[in-house]
Design an enzyme around this catalytic site. Structure first.
Site, mmCIF file in Angstrom:
data_model
loop_
_atom_site.group_PDB
_atom_site.id
_atom_site.type_symbol
_atom_site.label_atom_id
_atom_site.label_comp_id
_atom_site.label_asym_id
_atom_site.label_seq_id
_atom_site.Cartn_x
_atom_site.Cartn_y
_atom_site.Cartn_z
ATOM 1 N N SER A 21 0.867 -1.181 0.000
ATOM 2 C CA SER A 21 0.000 0.000 0.000
ATOM 3 C C SER A 21 0.900 1.226 0.000
ATOM 4 O O SER A 21 2.082 1.126 0.382
ATOM 5 C CB SER A 21 -0.859 -0.017 1.269
ATOM 6 O OG SER A 21 -1.457 1.243 1.505
ATOM 7 N N TYR A 74 -1.836 -1.632 10.786
ATOM 8 C CA TYR A 74 -2.020 -1.799 9.341
ATOM 9 C C TYR A 74 -0.867 -1.143 8.568
ATOM 10 O O TYR A 74 -0.249 -1.772 7.703
ATOM 11 C CB TYR A 74 -3.360 -1.209 8.892
ATOM 12 C CG TYR A 74 -3.542 -1.309 7.394
ATOM 13 C CD1 TYR A 74 -3.824 -2.542 6.796
ATOM 14 C CD2 TYR A 74 -3.379 -0.193 6.572
ATOM 15 C CE1 TYR A 74 -3.959 -2.644 5.418
ATOM 16 C CE2 TYR A 74 -3.519 -0.294 5.191
ATOM 17 C CZ TYR A 74 -3.807 -1.521 4.628
ATOM 18 O OH TYR A 74 -3.929 -1.639 3.262
HETATM 19 N N1 LIG Z 1 -8.725 -0.694 -1.106
HETATM 20 C C1 LIG Z 1 -7.740 0.103 -0.723
HETATM 21 O O1 LIG Z 1 -7.923 1.324 -0.538
HETATM 22 C C2 LIG Z 1 -6.345 -0.458 -0.570
HETATM 23 C C3 LIG Z 1 -5.274 0.438 -0.588
HETATM 24 C C4 LIG Z 1 -3.978 -0.053 -0.459
HETATM 25 C C5 LIG Z 1 -3.762 -1.408 -0.301
HETATM 26 N N2 LIG Z 1 -4.821 -2.271 -0.270
HETATM 27 C C6 LIG Z 1 -4.540 -3.700 -0.079
HETATM 28 O O2 LIG Z 1 -5.055 -4.416 -1.179
HETATM 29 C C7 LIG Z 1 -5.326 -5.761 -0.782
HETATM 30 C C8 LIG Z 1 -6.717 -6.159 -1.255
HETATM 31 O O3 LIG Z 1 -7.663 -5.351 -0.587
HETATM 32 P P1 LIG Z 1 -9.012 -4.864 -1.266
HETATM 33 O O4 LIG Z 1 -8.983 -3.392 -1.316
HETATM 34 O O5 LIG Z 1 -9.269 -5.609 -2.522
HETATM 35 O O6 LIG Z 1 -10.037 -5.259 -0.099
HETATM 36 P P2 LIG Z 1 -11.281 -6.259 -0.055
HETATM 37 O O7 LIG Z 1 -12.224 -5.946 -1.167
HETATM 38 O O8 LIG Z 1 -11.781 -6.166 1.343
HETATM 39 O O9 LIG Z 1 -10.634 -7.696 -0.315
HETATM 40 C C9 LIG Z 1 -9.897 -8.370 0.661
HETATM 41 C C10 LIG Z 1 -9.756 -9.823 0.251
HETATM 42 O O10 LIG Z 1 -9.000 -10.521 1.284
HETATM 43 C C11 LIG Z 1 -9.697 -11.709 1.641
HETATM 44 N N3 LIG Z 1 -9.442 -12.067 3.030
HETATM 45 C C12 LIG Z 1 -9.675 -11.290 4.137
HETATM 46 N N4 LIG Z 1 -9.386 -11.989 5.241
HETATM 47 C C13 LIG Z 1 -8.970 -13.231 4.834
HETATM 48 C C14 LIG Z 1 -8.542 -14.392 5.511
HETATM 49 N N5 LIG Z 1 -8.475 -14.431 6.849
HETATM 50 N N6 LIG Z 1 -8.193 -15.484 4.787
HETATM 51 C C15 LIG Z 1 -8.269 -15.452 3.450
HETATM 52 N N7 LIG Z 1 -8.654 -14.374 2.741
HETATM 53 C C16 LIG Z 1 -9.003 -13.279 3.431
HETATM 54 C C17 LIG Z 1 -11.166 -11.363 1.426
HETATM 55 O O11 LIG Z 1 -11.925 -12.546 1.182
HETATM 56 P P3 LIG Z 1 -12.879 -13.312 2.235
HETATM 57 O O12 LIG Z 1 -13.518 -12.266 3.098
HETATM 58 O O13 LIG Z 1 -13.826 -14.044 1.340
HETATM 59 O O14 LIG Z 1 -11.948 -14.231 2.975
HETATM 60 C C18 LIG Z 1 -11.096 -10.539 0.150
HETATM 61 O O15 LIG Z 1 -11.088 -11.391 -0.974
HETATM 62 C C19 LIG Z 1 -5.150 -5.807 0.742
HETATM 63 O O16 LIG Z 1 -3.888 -6.362 1.047
HETATM 64 C C20 LIG Z 1 -5.195 -4.326 1.129
HETATM 65 O O17 LIG Z 1 -4.470 -4.068 2.321
HETATM 66 C C21 LIG Z 1 -6.107 -1.826 -0.420
#
Ligand SMILES: NC(=O)c1ccc[n+]([C@@H]2O[C@H](COP(=O)([O-])OP(=O)(O)OC[C@H]3O[C@@H](n4cnc5c(N)ncnc54)[C@H](OP(=O)(O)O)[C@@H]3O)[C@@H](O)[C@H]2O)c1
Length: 258
Positions: free
Chosen positions: A139, A152
């Site tokens: 991130s 985080y």
């Molecule tokens: N969105 C942002 O603003 C942002 C910015 C910077 C970085 N990121 C990073 O991008 C990555 C993806 O995030 P996103 O934005 O796509 O969020 P998201 O839509 O909430 O997706 C998160 C994914 O992680 C899975 N997950 C959560 N807990 C889990 C567990 N215990 N075991 C297995 N899978 C798990 C969830 O699936 P289930 O709930 O089905 O398990 C979901 O598929 C993350 O690492 C996040 O920190 C996001």
């Protein structure tokens, strides 16, 4: 050539879109997350549309045994991975003194330990075959201290440091490691993290599909670090020049509701 990618956190957001980009580039896929129904729907969509093979594997990746079982299962299936995408992760906004420890610990287990463990499990196979890709999702938080989301932000700094070090270790092996640094992006993250109203998440945010396409290209090119978006690139460069304590005060202001 079919080149299987394993994508964690493929049931929503950036991981879901990375699976769609991967299928469009003719990769077979192993999709991992906890929500089976989401993974099944995606499996069906990608199989029908692109004719690739899609395995789904339902697991809570905070559990060390589940990670080992995932690896053993993929070995039993004789799937020779081409790429590992450690995308699953979450955040939560709370002053540390009030934060729920179970949730903070799960964040550490998922964002840091699972990513490290899966990399350790799959790396020898990738090196042995002389080609492969690792994409670890960090991130822009990786460049900053993050008051009210201290764990985080620190977890993402770990991902950046770890992946950059691995990228160096892997020189000359045919395997590359890329750190993807999205800025605030539209996904389920905001709601999960309780930051939908924070100043950081106001305005027009990039879609998860845009970030996934960018991350896939960076991974294929073997870039060591890929910060998504021009403004994020400028801000992360600036962050390297400013005093760290001062940055914490700036982020504290931005974490407040807008
Ligand atoms: N969105 C942002 O603003 C942002 C910015 C910077 C970085 N990121 C990073 O991008 C990555 C993806 O995030 P996103 O934005 O796509 O969020 P998201 O839509 O909430 O997706 C998160 C994914 O992680 C899975 N997950 C959560 N807990 C889990 C567990 N215990 N075991 C297995 N899978 C798990 C969830 O699936 P289930 O709930 O089905 O398990 C979901 O598929 C993350 O690492 C996040 O920190 C996001």
């Amino acid at each position: 050539m079919v080149k299987p990618l394993l994508i964690t956190g493929a049931s929503s957001g950036i991981g879901y879109e990375l699976a769609r980009v991967g299928a469009a580039h003719n990769h077979d896929l192993i999709l991992v997350a906890r929500r089976a129904d989401r993974l099944q729907a995606l499996q069906q969509e990608l199989t029908n549309r692109w004719g690739v093979q899609v395995w789904i594997y339902v697991a809570d990746l905070t559990d060390a045994q589940a990670r080992q079982q995932l690896f053993d299962w993929s070995q039993d299936q004789a799937i020779r991975l081409y790429g590992l995408v450690n995308n699953a992760g979450f955040g939560h906004q709370d002053p540390l003194a009030e934060a729920n420890w179970e949730r903070q610990n799960a964040m550490l287990q998922l964002n840091i330990v699972a990513l490290t463990h899966l990399t350790r499990l799959y790396l020898p196979g990738l090196i042995a075959q002389g080609q492969g890709r690792i994409l670890n999702v960090a991130s822009t938080a990786a460049f900053l201290p993050g008051p009210y989301m201290a764990v985080y932000f620190a977890s993402k700094a770990y991902v950046r440091s770890f992946t950059t070090a691995i990228a160096s270790e892997l020189q000359g092996t045919g395997v590359t490691a890329t750190t993807l640094c999205p800025g605030p992006t539209r996904s389920e993250f905001q709601e999960q993290a309780g930051v939908s109203n924070s100043k950081l998440f106001q305005g027009e945010l990039p879609s998860a599909a845009e970030v996934a396409a960018y991350g896939y290209t960076a991974m294929e090119q073997g870039q060591a670090i890929a910060v998504h978006g021009f403004m994020n690139q400028v801000l992360t460069q600036l962050a390297r020049l400013l005093p760290y304590e001062g940055l914490a005060e700036q982020i504290k202001t931005l974490q407040k509701d807008g």
